[in-house]
Every structure is written in C-alpha cells, then in structure tokens.
Design a protein around this motif. Structure first.
Motif, PDB file in Angstrom:
ATOM      1  N   HIS A  44      74.387  53.677  32.180  1.00  0.00           N
ATOM      2  CA  HIS A  44      75.141  53.394  30.963  1.00  0.00           C
ATOM      3  C   HIS A  44      76.371  54.292  30.861  1.00  0.00           C
ATOM      4  N   LEU A  45      76.210  55.578  31.171  1.00  0.00           N
ATOM      5  CA  LEU A  45      77.320  56.522  31.064  1.00  0.00           C
ATOM      6  C   LEU A  45      78.237  56.465  32.280  1.00  0.00           C
ATOM      7  N   GLY A  46      77.682  56.144  33.438  1.00  0.00           N
ATOM      8  CA  GLY A  46      78.490  56.067  34.651  1.00  0.00           C
ATOM      9  C   GLY A  46      78.722  57.386  35.339  1.00  0.00           C
ATOM     10  N   ALA A  47      78.518  58.504  34.634  1.00  0.00           N
ATOM     11  CA  ALA A  47      78.707  59.833  35.227  1.00  0.00           C
ATOM     12  C   ALA A  47      78.005  60.856  34.346  1.00  0.00           C
ATOM     13  N   VAL A  48      77.258  61.750  34.966  1.00  0.00           N
ATOM     14  CA  VAL A  48      76.619  62.861  34.260  1.00  0.00           C
ATOM     15  C   VAL A  48      77.073  64.142  34.937  1.00  0.00           C
ATOM     16  N   GLN A  49      77.756  64.984  34.184  1.00  0.00           N
ATOM     17  CA  GLN A  49      78.355  66.188  34.764  1.00  0.00           C
ATOM     18  C   GLN A  49      77.301  67.236  35.077  1.00  0.00           C
ATOM     19  N   LEU A  50      77.495  67.898  36.203  1.00  0.00           N
ATOM     20  CA  LEU A  50      76.651  69.011  36.618  1.00  0.00           C
ATOM     21  C   LEU A  50      77.335  70.330  36.275  1.00  0.00           C
ATOM     22  N   ASP A  51      76.533  71.338  35.990  1.00  0.00           N
ATOM     23  CA  ASP A  51      77.082  72.674  35.778  1.00  0.00           C
ATOM     24  C   ASP A  51      76.006  73.705  36.075  1.00  0.00           C
ATOM     25  N   THR A  52      76.447  74.877  36.504  1.00  0.00           N
ATOM     26  CA  THR A  52      75.507  75.921  36.922  1.00  0.00           C
ATOM     27  C   THR A  52      74.803  76.596  35.752  1.00  0.00           C
ATOM     28  N   ILE A  53      75.388  76.553  34.556  1.00  0.00           N
ATOM     29  CA  ILE A  53      74.822  77.282  33.421  1.00  0.00           C
ATOM     30  C   ILE A  53      73.507  76.634  32.989  1.00  0.00           C
ATOM     31  N   SER A  54      72.499  77.458  32.772  1.00  0.00           N
ATOM     32  CA  SER A  54      71.219  76.980  32.272  1.00  0.00           C
ATOM     33  C   SER A  54      70.773  77.882  31.128  1.00  0.00           C
ATOM     34  N   VAL A  55      70.721  77.323  29.924  1.00  0.00           N
ATOM     35  CA  VAL A  55      70.281  78.078  28.749  1.00  0.00           C
ATOM     36  C   VAL A  55      68.972  77.448  28.270  1.00  0.00           C
ATOM     37  N   LEU A  56      69.073  76.381  27.475  1.00  0.00           N
ATOM     38  CA  LEU A  56      67.861  75.598  27.204  1.00  0.00           C
ATOM     39  C   LEU A  56      67.401  74.901  28.478  1.00  0.00           C
TER      40      LEU A  56
END
Length: 393
Positions: A44-56
C-alpha cells in the motif's frame, strides 16, 4: 528553466479534505487491512524507510505498528524478508520495497551503471571476485565476503564492501534481508522472481509508474511531494505527470498546483482514526514541508542535534490522534518501564490520547509500566500521569 503551464484543476479541495485523503492513502484512516498484514502495508505504501536508530523499535517495525497495532516484531521482519516478497534499494532513502516494484527502478540502476565517478575506488578484479563468491556460496553479509571495513575510519570500506555495494546499485546483487542489521546480499538472478527480473522499462515508463504510485500513496500532493516520495527530480515528475493518471486539483491554502489519485477522489474519506505514535521516518510525515502544510505541525528529528540544543528529544515521535498531530514524545526503555523522557503537547486535550498511545506502545515492546520523566510544563506531566493512572498503566 522552462515553466510548465499550470494545469486546470478538475476538483477543488478544502485543507481538511486533503488532510483526510492523505491519512486514508497512508492507511491511518479507516479500518486497517489486517488480513493483508505487514505485506499489505508495504504494498500500500510502496516504500518503508529503514534507519539504524532503535528506541521503541526500528523504524521499519514502527510503520506497520502504527497502522495495524501490536503486530509481533518477529512477525514484522518475517513478513518483510521471507519468500521473496521484498527487496532493499534506494528510494526515498534506503527502503524496503515490494518485489513487484523491481522493474520500476531500472532507470536508477542504469544511472548508477553510467555514473562516471565514485567516492570509493574499486581495484581490478574486486567486483568479479564478489560476484563469484556469491554465486558459489549463496547469500552473504559483507563480513562473510571478507569484512566491511579496512582499519581506518568508518567510511573506509574494504574492497569487498565497495564491490558488493556497487553491485547492489547496479542491480546485479540485491539485499534480501537484514541480519543483525547487516545487509544480506544475493545475486538478483537468484533472489528476484523471473517475472519481474528485467530492466525492460525505459526511463520514462519507470518514472511514470513511480509518479503514479507516489500519488496513490500520498492521496494528494504537490510536485515536490510527489518527487520526494521516491526522491525523483522535479523535472522528472514534470515529464510524466500528464500521463500518470493523477488528476490535477486545487487545495485550499496550498498555493501550488497539486495532483490527486483518482481513487482518493472517488469518495469522502471516512472511518476510524488511529491513535498512535509515529516514527519520524513514517511516510506520512517524512517530508517536513508537507507535514507542516497539511497538519500545521513543525517536526524535526533531533537525534543528530547536540544534546544541549535539543528541544523535543533524541527520537521525538509525533502523536497522531483524531487525524491531527497533537504533540510528541521522546521515548526510551529502562528495563520493563517505558519512559517518556520529554513530552510536548499542543493542547491539554492531548493528554488522554498520549496516555493511550504510550500504554499501547509499552505493551507492544514488553513493558509493564510507563513513567513521565519530563514535560513541557508541570501541568502536562500531571495530566498525562493522571490519564495513565486511569488506564492502569
């Protein structure tokens, strides 16, 4: 630079219409599609961004959580990375993409192949050696290929890392999953289904399809909004927008030409609004100018801002409730307690939805208590704490 004639709008939208269309297009208004699950969210979104930060949790986990609720975190990764349903490539940034979009990025792969200069030099034979090793041994990380770095600074990549990243950009290699946050590389010919493993689309057709998909994911957007979704150039959007199937519209207060997906115009956006915390990298809000225009909400990721200069915290997550952005919270975990290190609300009425969002997030990540550490004012801290107590959190 040639200025294109302003298209005649086929519809006039109020600012609220546009806001609700954006929310529905992003899967945050109306009943969630739980049957399609995480894979449905990705398509549906076509793209889900990745990132190194992990908090929750990491951002790519927070995206389906915001839309579906407490999906198991292992289930999220499994949905993304098993059975060849997705691949990682450069879109808005490093993103997980539905595998059916592989042909649409042929224009970008060709551009990389024709790129005359690179930051990292590549020695003769290094590229072929990596391809040969992947062919012989199957999916591998950069460590498996001989190590990601030399002994210098963090950007001092090893030759095998340079080679495999170059092959990723060219499309000869694909990232099929993240393992311990390391990319796992495989040959595209082995990992991408035959039906979509091709570069048959010319650049114009790639761009036309991506512009259409961006418009569908946004609901309604300006030229800049649409370009930003997959990081296209404005002139690339200009070249294909008329053939994209998107409909020119005028949005109250925007002051710029805009386009909407026909399906977004087909009916009035209705349904239940989600109350949730949003990753700063969520595609609803990753474009800061668009977020301010639609929601009247200015947001900036402060993770890379020196601590003394932060206003809202390291990883402040906007609070979405009732289709509005009502504040933000900078979360952290201490054992089994979810700590709100900094709370900032736009109005007193936001205390209850924030408490609800914090309780749900705490349960999702295995915490059994919530504590407010600091707020914009003592009154805000007291209000949220009182609401948490009523909810039993």
């Amino acid at each position: 630079m040639t200025t294109l004639p302003r298209p005649r709008p086929a519809a006039e939208l109020s600012a609220d219409d546009a806001r609700r269309m954006a929310l529905r297009a992003q899967g945050l208004l109306g009943a969630p599609d739980r049957r399609s699950g995480v894979r449905g969210v990705l398509r549906h979104l076509g793209a889900v961004q990745l990132d190194t930060i992990s908090v929750l949790a990491r951002s790519h986990e927070l995206i389906p959580y915001a839309r579906l609720g407490a999906v198991g975190r292992k289930a999220v990764d499994g949905a993304y990375w098993t059975d060849g349903h997705s691949f990682e490539y450069w879109s808005h940034a490093a993103c997980i993409l539905p595998v059916e979009e592989w042909p649409h990025f042929a224009f970008r792969r060709r551009a990389y192949r024709n790129r005359p200069q690179w930051y990292h030099e590549l020695k003769d034979g290094a590229y072929d050696a990596v391809i040969k090793q992947l062919r012989a041994e199957g999916p591998l990380t950069a460590t498996d290929l001989g190590g990601a770095k030399n002994r210098g600074e963090w950007w001092d990549w090893s030759q095998s890392k340079v080679a495999v990243e170059r092959a990723l950009m060219y499309g000869e290699v694909v990232c099929t999953e993240r393992r311990g946050w390391k990319r796992v590389y495989d040959l595209a010919e082995r990992a991408i289904p035959d039906a979509v493993l091709h570069d048959d689309l010319d650049d114009r057709e790639c761009l036309r399809r991506l512009v259409r998909l961006a418009g569908q994911a946004l609901g309604v957007g300006t030229r800049a909004d649409i370009a930003d979704y997959h990081r296209l150039k404005g002139e690339q959007v200009d070249a294909v927008i008329a053939d994209s199937g998107l409909v020119p519209v005028e949005v109250e207060g925007w002051g710029k030409p805009a386009w909407a997906a026909p399906e977004a115009l087909a009916g009035e956006p209705r349904g239940r609004h989600r109350t949730t915390l949003l990753s700063p990298f969520d595609s609803l809000i990753w474009d800061r100018a668009r977020t301010e225009r639609i929601f009247g909400f200015t947001h900036r990721l402060e993770a890379y801002v020196p601590k003394p200069k932060r206003v809202h915290g390291y990883f402040a997550m906007p609070l979405l409730s009732g289709g509005r952005l009502l504040g933000r919270v900078d979360p952290a975990r201490e054992g089994k307690t979810l700590v709100a290190r900094q709370v900032s609300l736009v109005a007193p009425k936001a205390a209850r939805p924030l408490a609800e969002a914090l309780r749900e997030a705490a349960q999702w990540v295995g915490c059994d208590a919530v504590r407010i550490e600091r707020a914009q004012s003592p009154a805000q801290a007291e209000a949220v704490t009182a609401e948490l107590a009523r909810l039993g959190a």
